[in-house]
Design a protein around this motif. Sequence first.
Motif, PDB file in Angstrom:
ATOM      1  N   LEU A  98       0.862  -1.179   0.000  1.00 33.52           N
ATOM      2  CA  LEU A  98       0.000   0.000   0.000  1.00 33.52           C
ATOM      3  C   LEU A  98       0.896   1.226   0.000  1.00 33.52           C
ATOM      4  O   LEU A  98       1.422   1.630   1.039  1.00 33.52           O
ATOM      5  N   SER A  99       1.095   1.807  -1.177  1.00 33.30           N
ATOM      6  CA  SER A  99       1.980   2.960  -1.261  1.00 33.30           C
ATOM      7  C   SER A  99       1.348   4.193  -0.632  1.00 33.30           C
ATOM      8  O   SER A  99       2.045   5.023  -0.056  1.00 33.30           O
ATOM      9  N   LYS A 100       0.009   4.317  -0.732  1.00 37.43           N
ATOM     10  CA  LYS A 100      -0.682   5.432  -0.066  1.00 37.43           C
ATOM     11  C   LYS A 100      -0.892   5.047   1.398  1.00 37.43           C
ATOM     12  O   LYS A 100      -1.994   4.710   1.842  1.00 37.43           O
ATOM     13  N   ALA A 105      -5.816   2.388   8.089  1.00 42.16           N
ATOM     14  CA  ALA A 105      -6.959   1.739   8.736  1.00 42.16           C
ATOM     15  C   ALA A 105      -7.577   0.690   7.810  1.00 42.16           C
ATOM     16  O   ALA A 105      -7.976  -0.390   8.262  1.00 42.16           O
ATOM     17  N   ALA A 106      -7.657   0.979   6.526  1.00 40.25           N
ATOM     18  CA  ALA A 106      -8.188   0.000   5.573  1.00 40.25           C
ATOM     19  C   ALA A 106      -7.249  -1.192   5.444  1.00 40.25           C
ATOM     20  O   ALA A 106      -7.688  -2.341   5.369  1.00 40.25           O
ATOM     21  N   LEU A 107      -5.944  -0.926   5.410  1.00 38.38           N
ATOM     22  CA  LEU A 107      -4.978  -2.020   5.316  1.00 38.38           C
ATOM     23  C   LEU A 107      -5.041  -2.905   6.554  1.00 38.38           C
ATOM     24  O   LEU A 107      -5.107  -4.142   6.442  1.00 38.38           O
ATOM     25  N   TYR A 108      -5.029  -2.300   7.740  1.00 40.52           N
ATOM     26  CA  TYR A 108      -5.059  -3.103   8.960  1.00 40.52           C
ATOM     27  C   TYR A 108      -6.354  -3.908   9.062  1.00 40.52           C
ATOM     28  O   TYR A 108      -6.332  -5.083   9.466  1.00 40.52           O
ATOM     29  N   SER A 109      -7.474  -3.296   8.700  1.00 43.25           N
ATOM     30  CA  SER A 109      -8.750  -4.014   8.766  1.00 43.25           C
ATOM     31  C   SER A 109      -8.736  -5.213   7.829  1.00 43.25           C
ATOM     32  O   SER A 109      -9.234  -6.295   8.176  1.00 43.25           O
ATOM     33  N   THR A 110      -8.162  -5.045   6.639  1.00 47.17           N
ATOM     34  CA  THR A 110      -8.113  -6.144   5.680  1.00 47.17           C
ATOM     35  C   THR A 110      -7.136  -7.224   6.137  1.00 47.17           C
ATOM     36  O   THR A 110      -7.436  -8.429   6.044  1.00 47.17           O
ATOM     37  N   LEU A 111      -5.968  -6.823   6.629  1.00 45.92           N
ATOM     38  CA  LEU A 111      -5.010  -7.811   7.137  1.00 45.92           C
ATOM     39  C   LEU A 111      -5.600  -8.607   8.296  1.00 45.92           C
ATOM     40  O   LEU A 111      -5.414  -9.826   8.388  1.00 45.92           O
ATOM     41  N   ALA A 112      -6.327  -7.923   9.181  1.00 51.32           N
ATOM     42  CA  ALA A 112      -6.952  -8.629  10.306  1.00 51.32           C
ATOM     43  C   ALA A 112      -8.000  -9.615   9.803  1.00 51.32           C
ATOM     44  O   ALA A 112      -8.124 -10.727  10.335  1.00 51.32           O
ATOM     45  N   SER A 113      -8.745  -9.230   8.773  1.00 46.87           N
ATOM     46  CA  SER A 113      -9.760 -10.145   8.232  1.00 46.87           C
ATOM     47  C   SER A 113      -9.122 -11.408   7.660  1.00 46.87           C
ATOM     48  O   SER A 113      -9.747 -12.468   7.626  1.00 46.87           O
ATOM     49  N   CYS A 114      -7.873 -11.293   7.218  1.00 42.20           N
ATOM     50  CA  CYS A 114      -7.143 -12.442   6.672  1.00 42.20           C
ATOM     51  C   CYS A 114      -6.485 -13.291   7.754  1.00 42.20           C
ATOM     52  O   CYS A 114      -5.983 -14.382   7.460  1.00 42.20           O
ATOM     53  N   GLY A 115      -6.442 -12.787   8.982  1.00 42.95           N
ATOM     54  CA  GLY A 115      -5.845 -13.541  10.075  1.00 42.95           C
ATOM     55  C   GLY A 115      -4.405 -13.207  10.380  1.00 42.95           C
ATOM     56  O   GLY A 115      -3.757 -13.908  11.166  1.00 42.95           O
ATOM     57  N   ALA A 137       4.115  -0.035   9.402  1.00 42.56           N
ATOM     58  CA  ALA A 137       5.526  -0.296   9.685  1.00 42.56           C
ATOM     59  C   ALA A 137       5.807  -1.786   9.519  1.00 42.56           C
ATOM     60  O   ALA A 137       5.180  -2.620  10.181  1.00 42.56           O
ATOM     61  N   ARG A 138       6.750  -2.120   8.666  1.00 44.04           N
ATOM     62  CA  ARG A 138       7.026  -3.519   8.319  1.00 44.04           C
ATOM     63  C   ARG A 138       7.429  -4.360   9.523  1.00 44.04           C
ATOM     64  O   ARG A 138       7.054  -5.535   9.629  1.00 44.04           O
ATOM     65  N   LEU A 139       8.213  -3.805  10.422  1.00 44.47           N
ATOM     66  CA  LEU A 139       8.713  -4.579  11.549  1.00 44.47           C
ATOM     67  C   LEU A 139       7.704  -4.697  12.686  1.00 44.47           C
ATOM     68  O   LEU A 139       7.961  -5.393  13.671  1.00 44.47           O
ATOM     69  N   LYS A 140       6.569  -4.029  12.563  1.00 47.85           N
ATOM     70  CA  LYS A 140       5.570  -4.052  13.630  1.00 47.85           C
ATOM     71  C   LYS A 140       4.287  -4.787  13.258  1.00 47.85           C
ATOM     72  O   LYS A 140       3.589  -5.282  14.139  1.00 47.85           O
ATOM     73  N   VAL A 141       3.965  -4.833  11.967  1.00 47.24           N
ATOM     74  CA  VAL A 141       2.671  -5.367  11.546  1.00 47.24           C
ATOM     75  C   VAL A 141       2.871  -6.501  10.547  1.00 47.24           C
ATOM     76  O   VAL A 141       3.347  -6.270   9.425  1.00 47.24           O
ATOM     77  N   PRO A 142       2.523  -7.743  10.898  1.00 46.11           N
ATOM     78  CA  PRO A 142       2.631  -8.854   9.942  1.00 46.11           C
ATOM     79  C   PRO A 142       1.782  -8.579   8.701  1.00 46.11           C
ATOM     80  O   PRO A 142       0.647  -8.108   8.791  1.00 46.11           O
ATOM     81  N   GLY A 143       2.345  -8.861   7.538  1.00 47.09           N
ATOM     82  CA  GLY A 143       1.643  -8.622   6.287  1.00 47.09           C
ATOM     83  C   GLY A 143       2.012  -7.312   5.624  1.00 47.09           C
ATOM     84  O   GLY A 143       1.697  -7.110   4.443  1.00 47.09           O
ATOM     85  N   VAL A 144       2.669  -6.421   6.343  1.00 44.17           N
ATOM     86  CA  VAL A 144       3.141  -5.163   5.761  1.00 44.17           C
ATOM     87  C   VAL A 144       4.514  -5.404   5.148  1.00 44.17           C
ATOM     88  O   VAL A 144       5.443  -5.817   5.847  1.00 44.17           O
ATOM     89  N   GLU A 145       4.640  -5.171   3.861  1.00 41.23           N
ATOM     90  CA  GLU A 145       5.885  -5.475   3.146  1.00 41.23           C
ATOM     91  C   GLU A 145       6.938  -4.377   3.282  1.00 41.23           C
ATOM     92  O   GLU A 145       8.142  -4.650   3.215  1.00 41.23           O
ATOM     93  N   THR A 146       6.502  -3.135   3.449  1.00 36.97           N
ATOM     94  CA  THR A 146       7.456  -2.041   3.585  1.00 36.97           C
ATOM     95  C   THR A 146       6.782  -0.868   4.265  1.00 36.97           C
ATOM     96  O   THR A 146       5.551  -0.708   4.177  1.00 36.97           O
ATOM     97  N   ASN A 147       7.562  -0.063   4.977  1.00 38.36           N
ATOM     98  CA  ASN A 147       7.019   1.133   5.613  1.00 38.36           C
ATOM     99  C   ASN A 147       6.554   2.115   4.536  1.00 38.36           C
ATOM    100  O   ASN A 147       7.287   2.382   3.580  1.00 38.36           O
ATOM    101  N   THR A 148       5.347   2.626   4.684  1.00 40.05           N
ATOM    102  CA  THR A 148       4.864   3.644   3.748  1.00 40.05           C
ATOM    103  C   THR A 148       4.186   4.759   4.528  1.00 40.05           C
ATOM    104  O   THR A 148       3.761   4.583   5.659  1.00 40.05           O
ATOM    105  N   GLY A 149       4.081   5.876   3.896  1.00 43.24           N
ATOM    106  CA  GLY A 149       3.540   7.088   4.519  1.00 43.24           C
ATOM    107  C   GLY A 149       4.007   8.267   3.703  1.00 43.24           C
ATOM    108  O   GLY A 149       3.206   8.956   3.070  1.00 43.24           O
ATOM    109  N   PRO A 150       5.339   8.526   3.676  1.00 38.90           N
ATOM    110  CA  PRO A 150       5.849   9.516   2.728  1.00 38.90           C
ATOM    111  C   PRO A 150       5.522   9.054   1.311  1.00 38.90           C
ATOM    112  O   PRO A 150       5.948   7.977   0.885  1.00 38.90           O
TER     113      PRO A 150
END
Length: 302
Positions: A98-100, A105-115, A137-150
């Motif tokens: 998710l580059s944006k 919140a949408a990413l976390y909700s979807t990742l949680a729905s996947c388990g 943040a990649r090191l904090k959230v399973p399923g996140v491939e890279t830190n994004t925000g900027p």
Amino acid sequence: MTAALDTALPLSTDEAAARGYRERAARLRAASPDEAAAELAEISTAIRRDVLTTIQSAGMGHVGGDLSVTDLMVTALWGTLELHPDQPAHPLRDRFVLSKGHCAAALYSTLASCGFFPRARLADFMAPLSPLNGHPARLKVPGVETNTGPLGHGFPVATGCALGAKLRGETWRTIVVLGDGEMQEGSNWEAAMTAAHYGLANLTAVVDRNRLQQGARTEDTKSLEPLDAKWASFGWEVRVIDGHDHRAIKEAYAPSATGRPVAVIANTVKGKGVSFMEDGVEWHHKVPTDDQVRLALEELNR
């Protein structure tokens, strides 16, 4: 102190949800277009509900963009890619970026729905010490491939993922979702040029084309049109779709037919699904009141 410590607990797999996801996602990837579209729409509605309550609880977030990107994200994670919530670092997993990143919140909700982690942890969104930051943040959230925000960072990383797979002779795919306002960042066009140069047919870049960015319309800030012609001129196979039509999205996520990387321009509506939020620039980062959340949930439950 206890509440702060609880929110700081690391995230781990929800085993039951992960098993359910693996079974249902495999079925959806193989289902008929109409069957898959109907189920993906149901999942998307559930994610929109979670987004609203998550942002309501936190008192912070980017609800408009979360709602515009939901269908694109759900179709990628549930209907297209092969992921391993019980093994987030599985070497042969498909990659989703998710580059944006402000639409966390949408990413976390979807990742949680996947388990990838228990849905109950969404209540920790933006809480003190929580791993569920306002930007992933990649090191904090399973399923996140890279830190994004900027903005302008996720797409170059996704290009690197796709290039890595090609160099290693692996078959896994990468899908990256960008905001349309984000396309004003030069680093994205460098990534587009690089991906075309290396023939990264395993890469799909999806533009969440809701035509609004923070404070204004994209075309008033810095015109992007003709966006499809720009992507094509950079050597990409271009597909223009309705970004809320799950059947069209799933078809657009099909592998490249030309040996070139695929750009999907997904025409969307900011705040999709909630009538008083739709196409409203103020909902880029406005937080709904409790009454507004109640009304929004009533609309989504119809």
